[in-house]
Write a protein that holds these residues in place. Structure first.
Motif, PDB file in Angstrom:
ATOM      1  N   ARG A 170       0.831  -1.146  -0.038  1.00  0.00           N
ATOM      2  CA  ARG A 170      -0.080  -0.046   0.032  1.00  0.00           C
ATOM      3  C   ARG A 170       0.991   1.167  -0.115  1.00  0.00           C
ATOM      4  O   ARG A 170       1.705   1.060   0.606  1.00  0.00           O
ATOM      5  CB  ARG A 170      -0.888   0.067   1.387  1.00  0.00           C
ATOM      6  N   TYR A 171       0.469   2.153  -0.893  1.00  0.00           N
ATOM      7  CA  TYR A 171       1.349   3.485  -0.781  1.00  0.00           C
ATOM      8  C   TYR A 171       1.115   4.129   0.535  1.00  0.00           C
ATOM      9  O   TYR A 171       0.286   4.067   1.157  1.00  0.00           O
ATOM     10  CB  TYR A 171       0.719   4.369  -1.998  1.00  0.00           C
ATOM     11  N   LEU A 172       2.307   4.595   0.992  1.00  0.00           N
ATOM     12  CA  LEU A 172       2.382   5.520   2.163  1.00  0.00           C
ATOM     13  C   LEU A 172       1.223   6.770   1.993  1.00  0.00           C
ATOM     14  O   LEU A 172       1.223   7.399   0.986  1.00  0.00           O
ATOM     15  CB  LEU A 172       3.770   5.883   2.394  1.00  0.00           C
ATOM     16  N   ASP A 173       0.218   6.799   3.144  1.00  0.00           N
ATOM     17  CA  ASP A 173      -0.555   7.937   3.035  1.00  0.00           C
ATOM     18  C   ASP A 173      -0.366   8.899   4.188  1.00  0.00           C
ATOM     19  O   ASP A 173      -0.393   8.395   5.225  1.00  0.00           O
ATOM     20  CB  ASP A 173      -1.844   7.489   3.275  1.00  0.00           C
ATOM     21  N   VAL A 174       0.217   9.960   4.028  1.00  0.00           N
ATOM     22  CA  VAL A 174       0.795  11.072   5.118  1.00  0.00           C
ATOM     23  C   VAL A 174      -0.355  11.573   5.728  1.00  0.00           C
ATOM     24  O   VAL A 174       0.095  11.830   6.883  1.00  0.00           O
ATOM     25  CB  VAL A 174       1.333  12.213   4.174  1.00  0.00           C
ATOM     26  N   LEU A 229       6.436  16.318  -0.873  1.00  0.00           N
ATOM     27  CA  LEU A 229       5.790  15.158  -0.321  1.00  0.00           C
ATOM     28  C   LEU A 229       6.723  13.958   0.111  1.00  0.00           C
ATOM     29  O   LEU A 229       6.756  13.282   0.982  1.00  0.00           O
ATOM     30  CB  LEU A 229       4.675  14.823  -1.432  1.00  0.00           C
ATOM     31  N   PHE A 230       7.741  14.018  -0.886  1.00  0.00           N
ATOM     32  CA  PHE A 230       8.971  13.125  -0.541  1.00  0.00           C
ATOM     33  C   PHE A 230       9.388  13.321   0.797  1.00  0.00           C
ATOM     34  O   PHE A 230       9.686  12.236   1.484  1.00  0.00           O
ATOM     35  CB  PHE A 230       9.942  13.130  -1.698  1.00  0.00           C
ATOM     36  N   PHE A 231       9.875  14.379   1.395  1.00  0.00           N
ATOM     37  CA  PHE A 231      10.559  14.810   2.521  1.00  0.00           C
ATOM     38  C   PHE A 231       9.586  14.410   3.618  1.00  0.00           C
ATOM     39  O   PHE A 231       9.943  13.875   4.803  1.00  0.00           O
ATOM     40  CB  PHE A 231      10.732  16.289   2.393  1.00  0.00           C
ATOM     41  N   ASN A 233       7.147  12.057   3.519  1.00  0.00           N
ATOM     42  CA  ASN A 233       7.117  10.509   3.677  1.00  0.00           C
ATOM     43  C   ASN A 233       8.309   9.889   4.375  1.00  0.00           C
ATOM     44  O   ASN A 233       8.242   8.857   5.032  1.00  0.00           O
ATOM     45  CB  ASN A 233       7.087  10.024   1.977  1.00  0.00           C
ATOM     46  N   ILE A 234       9.512  10.475   4.090  1.00  0.00           N
ATOM     47  CA  ILE A 234      10.565  10.157   4.758  1.00  0.00           C
ATOM     48  C   ILE A 234      10.588   9.944   6.364  1.00  0.00           C
ATOM     49  O   ILE A 234      10.869   9.235   7.016  1.00  0.00           O
ATOM     50  CB  ILE A 234      11.834  10.732   4.088  1.00  0.00           C
ATOM     51  N   LYS A 235      10.173  11.191   6.650  1.00  0.00           N
ATOM     52  CA  LYS A 235      10.000  11.482   8.122  1.00  0.00           C
ATOM     53  C   LYS A 235       8.827  10.598   8.577  1.00  0.00           C
ATOM     54  O   LYS A 235       8.961   9.909  10.026  1.00  0.00           O
ATOM     55  CB  LYS A 235       9.548  13.022   8.328  1.00  0.00           C
ATOM     56  N   ASN A 236       7.842  10.375   7.885  1.00  0.00           N
ATOM     57  CA  ASN A 236       6.561   9.362   8.321  1.00  0.00           C
ATOM     58  C   ASN A 236       7.232   7.909   8.440  1.00  0.00           C
ATOM     59  O   ASN A 236       6.648   7.322   9.358  1.00  0.00           O
ATOM     60  CB  ASN A 236       5.656   9.427   7.212  1.00  0.00           C
ATOM     61  N   ILE A 237       8.205   7.584   7.752  1.00  0.00           N
ATOM     62  CA  ILE A 237       8.761   6.031   7.893  1.00  0.00           C
ATOM     63  C   ILE A 237       9.603   6.042   8.895  1.00  0.00           C
ATOM     64  O   ILE A 237      10.101   5.028   9.348  1.00  0.00           O
ATOM     65  CB  ILE A 237       9.067   5.680   6.269  1.00  0.00           C
ATOM     66  N   SER A 254      15.300  19.763   3.536  1.00  0.00           N
ATOM     67  CA  SER A 254      16.009  18.367   3.058  1.00  0.00           C
ATOM     68  C   SER A 254      16.562  17.826   4.041  1.00  0.00           C
ATOM     69  O   SER A 254      17.295  16.806   3.907  1.00  0.00           O
ATOM     70  CB  SER A 254      17.048  18.666   1.918  1.00  0.00           C
ATOM     71  N   SER A 255      16.600  18.104   5.277  1.00  0.00           N
ATOM     72  CA  SER A 255      17.215  17.749   6.536  1.00  0.00           C
ATOM     73  C   SER A 255      16.444  17.815   7.808  1.00  0.00           C
ATOM     74  O   SER A 255      15.569  18.727   8.088  1.00  0.00           O
ATOM     75  CB  SER A 255      18.595  18.101   6.859  1.00  0.00           C
ATOM     76  N   PHE A 256      16.413  16.824   8.761  1.00  0.00           N
ATOM     77  CA  PHE A 256      15.930  16.888   9.894  1.00  0.00           C
ATOM     78  C   PHE A 256      16.974  16.183  11.106  1.00  0.00           C
ATOM     79  O   PHE A 256      17.861  15.649  10.725  1.00  0.00           O
ATOM     80  CB  PHE A 256      14.406  16.114  10.037  1.00  0.00           C
TER      81      PHE A 256
END
Length: 605
Positions: A170-174, A229-231, A233-237, A254-256
């Protein structure tokens, strides 16, 4: 549904018969007969159409994808004949055959051309073709909610046959982030509002991590912005890897950064960093972002010298560019390093440390013949201590990647064989667990060892690892045959419920070993025991000896004995130890007697 359909047909027949009777009053019997025949024909057509429609729905592969969302589906694509065979790994006996066009119809319209092109490239002479592809699939109404991660397992270019595994994901849903049980604070974008190290009571405990992303298509390093959106998603995973004590904040577009007071050891910090690396790498691969984005994960342990937020960012960001270009993407900040070039990959440092300290143990456990109480063999297991690597296999995989497999194998081999020789147990065999990655070094290392008889050594390979090398099946078969020609025996460790190896490979092995993961299922009831029966049904056709590992309950020992398996190990008989311990004959004889008595009583019934 059946009653509704039959009721309609019944009333239709009555109406036709009624009408036929009226016609009979006016006309002769010929017309009556014609109407009756028409009613029968209409009834037959409706029934046939209903059942055909029902069956076509039942076997529609597009609809059945809904059932495959939680399993792995295996496809064998015969391009030359335009046919596709498929089955679910969870139900290997239930196989289906469809046309290549029906296979394509499982995907949304826009994806079909991509898939056809990809399959054509796989069979062509073109080099560097990706062995995986991600494509949207049709799952009921949510056409864009799911995608299939197609992974090539084997290609026969001569016969134009491709073996593919499909994972439905399933696609990641933010939007789902607010419903997570683990809520990590990361909505703060102003660094000055961030929870600072100064608020942590014990400044000497905790960790700091800096995660940086970069779009490889943008050459200007100052312009490091990535897609929003990519950024997100990265935080969410990443957040499911953290608990409520952690704080995550955006440092740039681009960083956290991550503060984690609960992690205060180098080992645990590295484990977290590599876990983050694993989920990001997986996300990049399944979304075809590997060529577009790169990332780095740098971190350090908290101390009085680096307790301000700005100091931590400066320290970790300074080595993030070096980590970005490094293969492992993960680096620790070393306060004693003068330049970023002094900072090594954490895995590289860990591997060197392991080789120097030799911090590992070899555990031996006897395999007994439960029928007569004799010792058949001793199993040797490598246990790694105080290291980032989770087990010996992960260590061997890294050694293979950096070209150190020979050194690592020699290190383990020396200790295993030395203990086996010194204990003078020539009447018992040695089960020697090896990786397929070491196959080229086994003969080279042992050909110089004259004090150990080859016929007493059984090299055990893991089925799960071997199945990942099916694309090089011929080379694997050749390596296994070379070991047997030299006089060694080989065994296959079964550690999952499905067996993916071909009959040609399966027939090479002299023994099959039911691993501890599977043998533990025997302590359960019903379906788990049936699963063990299923595995045994598959391997018994090869007519080879079977060994059961770590049967740590009498019920499991009895079950395997009842199924005809005589070789087994158990802590009830003798626990694993660094020394090759003698078996307590009194204890073993008591277990053998209990098993045999129970079998005799069962036979009488």
């Amino acid at each position: 549904m059946y009653m509704t359909c039959l009721s309609k047909i019944y009333y239709l027949t009555i109406m036709i018969n009624s009408f036929a009777k009226e016609v009979t009053n006016k006309y002769d019997h010929i017309f009556t007969l014609l109407f009756v025949l028409l009613a029968i024909a209409l009834f037959a057509v409706i029934v046939i159409y209903y059942f055909l429609a029902k069956n076509s729905k039942k076997f529609d592969p597009a609809r059945s994808l809904d059932l495959a969302k939680n399993t792995t589906r295996v496809f064998t694509i015969d391009v030359k004949n335009g046919m596709v065979k498929y089955f679910d790994k969870a139900d290997i006996s239930n196989q289906h055959e469809i046309t290549f066009q029906v296979f394509l119809n499982q995907f949304v319209l826009q994806e079909r051309m991509r898939i056809e092109k990809w399959i054509g490239e796989l069979l062509s002479a073109k080099k560097n073709v990706s062995d995986y592809l991600e494509a949207d699939v049709i799952v009921e109404k949510d056409r864009r909610s799911y995608y299939s991660f197609l992974q090539v397992q084997k290609i026969d270019k001569k016969s134009k046959i491709i073996h593919i595994e499909s994972y439905i994901m399933r696609y990641l849903d933010v939007k789902d982030y607010g419903n997570r049980k683990k809520k990590v604070r990361y909505n703060v974008t102003n660094i000055e509002q961030m929870v600072t190290i100064d608020n942590i009571k014990d400044k000497n405990k905790g960790s700091f991590i800096f995660v940086s992303l970069r779009n490889t298509k943008i050459q200007d390093e100052d312009n490091d912005k990535v897609d929003s959106l990519f950024f997100t998603n990265i935080k969410n995973i990443v957040t499911p890897l953290l608990d409520n004590s952690a704080s995550l904040a955006e440092y740039s577009q681009s960083s956290f950064t991550i503060f984690y007071p609960g992690i205060s050891s180098r080992r645990n910090l590295l484990r977290l960093m590599h876990s983050i690396s694993n989920v990001i790498t997986k996300y990049l691969k399944i979304n075809s972002y590997s060529d577009k984005y790169v990332y780095s994960i740098t971190g350090c342990l908290l101390s009085n010298d680096n307790c301000s937020y700005k100091q931590l960012v400066r320290a970790t960001k300074s080595i993030s560019l070096a980590a970005m270009s490094h293969e492992n993407h993960v680096m620790l900040y070393d306060e004693n390093a003068n330049t970023t070039s002094d900072v090594e990959s954490s895995y590289e440092t860990e591997f060197k440390s392991f080789i120097e300290k030799k911090d590992f143990a070899i555990m031996f456990q006897p395999i007994v013949n439960i029928k007569n109480g004799s010792i058949f063999a001793y199993s040797s297991t490598i246990v790694c201590n105080n290291t980032l690597f989770s087990d010996a296999l992960e260590l061997k995989q890294y050694a293979f990647k950096v070209g150190k497999s020979k050194d690592l194998f020699a290190l383990f081999n020396k200790k295993i064989l030395a203990r086996y020789r010194n204990e003078n147990i020539s009447n018992s065999k040695l089960i020697y667990h090896v990786s397929v990655l070491e196959r080229d070094y086994i003969l080279k290392s042992l050909s110089h060892t004259t004090s150990v008889d080859a016929k007493n050594i059984i090299f055990a390979f893991e089925e799960e690892e071997l199945s990942e090398w099916l694309q090089e099946e011929n080379e694997i078969i050749e390596s296994l045959e070379n070991l047997k020609e030299y006089g060694f025996s080989i065994a296959l460790m079964l550690n999952r419920k499905q067996i993916m190896l071909t009959d040609e490979i399966m027939n090479l092995f002299d023994y099959y070993i039911i691993s501890s993961e599977l043998s533990r299922e025997c302590s359960k009831v019903g379906r788990s025991i049936l699963m063990i029966h299923g595995i045994l049904d598959v391997i018994e056709k090869y007519k080879k000896d079977i060994i059961a590992y770590e049967l740590n309950a009498m019920a499991a020992i009895y079950l395997f004995a009842k199924l005809g398996i005589k070789y087994m190990s158990s802590n009830l008989i003798c626990p694993a130890d660094e020394m090759i311990l003698p078996v307590d004959k009194k204890r073993l004889n008591k277990i053998v007697e209990q098993v045999n008595d129970k079998k005799r009583n069962a036979d009488k019934k």
